[in-house]
Design a protein around this motif. Sequence first.
Motif, PDB file in Angstrom:
ATOM      1  N   GLY A 138      60.371   6.643 -30.171  1.00 16.02           N
ATOM      2  CA  GLY A 138      60.851   7.615 -31.140  1.00 16.02           C
ATOM      3  C   GLY A 138      60.467   9.031 -30.752  1.00 16.02           C
ATOM      4  O   GLY A 138      59.735   9.265 -29.796  1.00 16.02           O
ATOM      5  N   LEU A 139      60.986   9.987 -31.503  1.00 16.53           N
ATOM      6  CA  LEU A 139      60.662  11.390 -31.259  1.00 16.53           C
ATOM      7  C   LEU A 139      59.329  11.735 -31.901  1.00 16.53           C
ATOM      8  O   LEU A 139      59.034  11.306 -33.014  1.00 16.53           O
ATOM      9  N   THR A 140      58.545  12.528 -31.221  1.00 10.97           N
ATOM     10  CA  THR A 140      57.310  13.014 -31.809  1.00 10.97           C
ATOM     11  C   THR A 140      57.616  14.212 -32.702  1.00 10.97           C
ATOM     12  O   THR A 140      58.688  14.812 -32.615  1.00 10.97           O
ATOM     13  N   ALA A 141      56.675  14.572 -33.527  1.00 11.06           N
ATOM     14  CA  ALA A 141      56.872  15.703 -34.431  1.00 11.06           C
ATOM     15  C   ALA A 141      57.073  16.997 -33.649  1.00 11.06           C
ATOM     16  O   ALA A 141      57.912  17.828 -34.010  1.00 11.06           O
ATOM     17  N   SER A 142      56.329  17.166 -32.562  1.00  9.24           N
ATOM     18  CA  SER A 142      56.464  18.403 -31.784  1.00  9.24           C
ATOM     19  C   SER A 142      57.830  18.484 -31.104  1.00  9.24           C
ATOM     20  O   SER A 142      58.413  19.570 -31.016  1.00  9.24           O
ATOM     21  N   SER A 143      58.363  17.348 -30.655  1.00  8.58           N
ATOM     22  CA  SER A 143      59.690  17.404 -30.031  1.00  8.58           C
ATOM     23  C   SER A 143      60.775  17.702 -31.060  1.00  8.58           C
ATOM     24  O   SER A 143      61.753  18.391 -30.751  1.00  8.58           O
ATOM     25  N   VAL A 144      60.599  17.233 -32.284  1.00 11.49           N
ATOM     26  CA  VAL A 144      61.557  17.553 -33.343  1.00 11.49           C
ATOM     27  C   VAL A 144      61.525  19.047 -33.643  1.00 11.49           C
ATOM     28  O   VAL A 144      62.571  19.681 -33.823  1.00 11.49           O
TER      29      VAL A 144
END
Length: 91
Positions: free
Chosen positions: A56-62
Amino acid sequence: MSSLGVLDLSYNNLQEKLDRKFPHWPDEAFEGNQQLCGSPLDHCNSDDASSRDQSGLTASSVVVISAISTLATVALFILAFKAFFRYEHNV
C-alpha cells in the motif's frame, strides 16, 4: 459491543488486527475476511503484515502525490488563464 446479540461481519473484505472487544465472538462471524487476524482468529503473522504494508501507499507518499497533483492543477489554471487573456487581447 457487549450489548450486541448477533454479529456477522463475514465476507466484507476486512483487514488488519481485530480490537480486543471481539474475542468472545465465534470465528464464523469473521469468515471470508482473509486479511483479518487477532482474537478470536489466528494470530497476526508479522510477515503478512509487513507485506501488506509494503503493497500500500505510505502516508508520506500520499502527501507527495497530493502536493504534485495540486501544483500541476494550479499550473494548468495559470496557463489556461494566460491563454484566455492572450486570445481576448488579440480579438
